[in-house]
Design an enzyme around this catalytic site. Structure first.
Site, PDB file in Angstrom:
ATOM      1  N   HIS A   1      47.623  30.523  43.980  1.00 61.17           N
ATOM      2  CA  HIS A   1      48.171  31.409  42.946  1.00 61.17           C
ATOM      3  C   HIS A   1      49.642  31.716  43.241  1.00 61.17           C
ATOM      4  O   HIS A   1      50.503  31.583  42.375  1.00 61.17           O
ATOM      5  CB  HIS A   1      47.352  32.703  42.910  1.00 61.17           C
ATOM      6  CG  HIS A   1      47.860  33.743  41.960  1.00 61.17           C
ATOM      7  ND1 HIS A   1      47.298  33.956  40.724  1.00 61.17           N
ATOM      8  CD2 HIS A   1      48.868  34.653  42.073  1.00 61.17           C
ATOM      9  CE1 HIS A   1      47.941  34.934  40.107  1.00 61.17           C
ATOM     10  NE2 HIS A   1      48.898  35.379  40.908  1.00 61.17           N
ATOM     11  N   GLU A   2      49.929  32.115  44.474  1.00 57.92           N
ATOM     12  CA  GLU A   2      51.310  32.464  44.831  1.00 57.92           C
ATOM     13  C   GLU A   2      52.206  31.225  44.859  1.00 57.92           C
ATOM     14  O   GLU A   2      53.376  31.296  44.490  1.00 57.92           O
ATOM     15  CB  GLU A   2      51.348  33.200  46.167  1.00 57.92           C
ATOM     16  CG  GLU A   2      50.594  34.524  46.185  1.00 57.92           C
ATOM     17  CD  GLU A   2      51.059  35.509  45.120  1.00 57.92           C
ATOM     18  OE1 GLU A   2      52.185  35.361  44.593  1.00 57.92           O
ATOM     19  OE2 GLU A   2      50.283  36.422  44.793  1.00 57.92           O
TER      20      GLU A   2
ATOM     21  N   HIS B   1      53.399  30.571  41.467  1.00 61.61           N
ATOM     22  CA  HIS B   1      54.550  31.397  41.082  1.00 61.61           C
ATOM     23  C   HIS B   1      55.860  30.781  41.562  1.00 61.61           C
ATOM     24  O   HIS B   1      56.858  30.804  40.847  1.00 61.61           O
ATOM     25  CB  HIS B   1      54.401  32.805  41.660  1.00 61.61           C
ATOM     26  CG  HIS B   1      53.427  33.668  40.913  1.00 61.61           C
ATOM     27  ND1 HIS B   1      53.307  33.654  39.543  1.00 61.61           N
ATOM     28  CD2 HIS B   1      52.522  34.582  41.361  1.00 61.61           C
ATOM     29  CE1 HIS B   1      52.370  34.523  39.180  1.00 61.61           C
ATOM     30  NE2 HIS B   1      51.882  35.082  40.267  1.00 61.61           N
TER      31      HIS B   1
ATOM     32  N   HIS C   1      51.874  34.710  35.144  1.00 59.27           N
ATOM     33  CA  HIS C   1      50.458  35.037  35.074  1.00 59.27           C
ATOM     34  C   HIS C   1      49.868  34.507  33.780  1.00 59.27           C
ATOM     35  O   HIS C   1      50.508  34.520  32.726  1.00 59.27           O
ATOM     36  CB  HIS C   1      50.267  36.558  35.162  1.00 59.27           C
ATOM     37  CG  HIS C   1      50.450  37.080  36.545  1.00 59.27           C
ATOM     38  ND1 HIS C   1      51.100  38.257  36.830  1.00 59.27           N
ATOM     39  CD2 HIS C   1      50.061  36.576  37.741  1.00 59.27           C
ATOM     40  CE1 HIS C   1      51.105  38.459  38.130  1.00 59.27           C
ATOM     41  NE2 HIS C   1      50.480  37.450  38.711  1.00 59.27           N
ATOM     42  N   CYS C   2      48.643  34.045  33.898  1.00 58.97           N
ATOM     43  CA  CYS C   2      47.982  33.349  32.792  1.00 58.97           C
ATOM     44  C   CYS C   2      46.876  34.216  32.184  1.00 58.97           C
ATOM     45  O   CYS C   2      46.120  34.864  32.922  1.00 58.97           O
ATOM     46  CB  CYS C   2      47.395  32.034  33.310  1.00 58.97           C
ATOM     47  SG  CYS C   2      46.598  31.037  32.038  1.00 58.97           S
TER      48      CYS C   2
ATOM     49  N   CYS D   1      41.574  30.527  35.118  1.00 57.60           N
ATOM     50  CA  CYS D   1      42.747  29.837  35.664  1.00 57.60           C
ATOM     51  C   CYS D   1      43.178  30.467  36.985  1.00 57.60           C
ATOM     52  O   CYS D   1      43.120  31.687  37.159  1.00 57.60           O
ATOM     53  CB  CYS D   1      43.902  29.893  34.662  1.00 57.60           C
ATOM     54  SG  CYS D   1      45.429  29.093  35.241  1.00 57.60           S
TER      55      CYS D   1
END
Length: 214
Positions: free
Chosen positions: A150-151, A154, A160-161, A166
């Site tokens: 996740h990071e 970015h 953000h989704c 996701c």
């Protein structure tokens, strides 16, 4: 006359190739995994194994001490933004560094000066940090990988989704990317992570353009 013609063909082909090459994703960037302190070797190796499958140019470094300047004594935490700054300062070449720690980490959120988080990254950026501290013991390695990916997403410019399953789903239901800091927090132990199964098509396409193998 023939040699001049052949030379001209090669020049034209060369110019065409160069113009097309600008559309080829830059896959030379390296993802550097940097464990901190006594972070579990088994988890760092598992994160390395999984990230390397989708981004082969990944390396795992030996653990280093947490920087003292990042320590926040009033809450016995480490400031995630300071850790990112530390990773960035030690980031040589065209690479992306992700720090791994088992310590509690925090950042500033709005009027809250010290807000505990599971991970923090910049959107886009060249470094991010994730922590096991707020994860539940059940499926810890799997949950941690999802926070890490996740990071890293970015750092690649992914916001953000809104799609529930996701990897880029926002843990809080809000979008913090427009204010530069992109972080994931879940005081309930990361239960929402069980619902995340991969990148949605839109997020996947962005990463494919950057050389990821998804």
């Amino acid at each position: 006359m023939k040699s001049k013609y052949v030379h001209l063909v090669f020049v034209i082909f060369g110019l065409w190739f160069i113009s097309c090459s600008s559309d080829i994703p830059d896959s030379k960037k390296v993802i550097v995994i940097q464990p901190f302190g006594d972070f579990k070797t088994s988890i760092s190796k598992e994160v390395y194994r999984q990230i390397k499958k989708i981004y082969p140019a990944t390396v795992l470094k030996k653990s280093v001490l947490l920087p003292q300047q990042a320590y926040y004594a009033p809450r016995n935490r480490y400031r995630a933004d300071s850790l990112i700054r530390f990773l960035g300062q030690n980031n040589k070449g065209d690479s992306i560094v992700i720090g791994l720690t088992n310590k509690d980490i925090s950042t500033t959120k709005g009027k809250t000066a010290d807000w505990g988080v599971m991970g923090l990254g910049y959107c886009p950026g060249r470094s991010c940090v994730v922590s096991t501290f707020r994860l539940s013991n059940k499926n810890a390695a799997e949950q941690f990988y999802k926070v890490a990916i996740h990071e890293l997403g970015h750092t690649q410019g992914l916001k953000h989704c809104p799609i529930k399953n996701c990897f880029m789903r926002d843990a809080e239901g809000g979008n913090h990317c427009p204010i530069k800091n992109c972080f994931m927090r879940d005081a309930e132990g990361g239960n929402h992570l069980n619902e995340e199964i991969g990148f949605c098509n839109a997020c996947k396409q962005t990463l494919l353009e950057r050389g990821w193998l998804l």
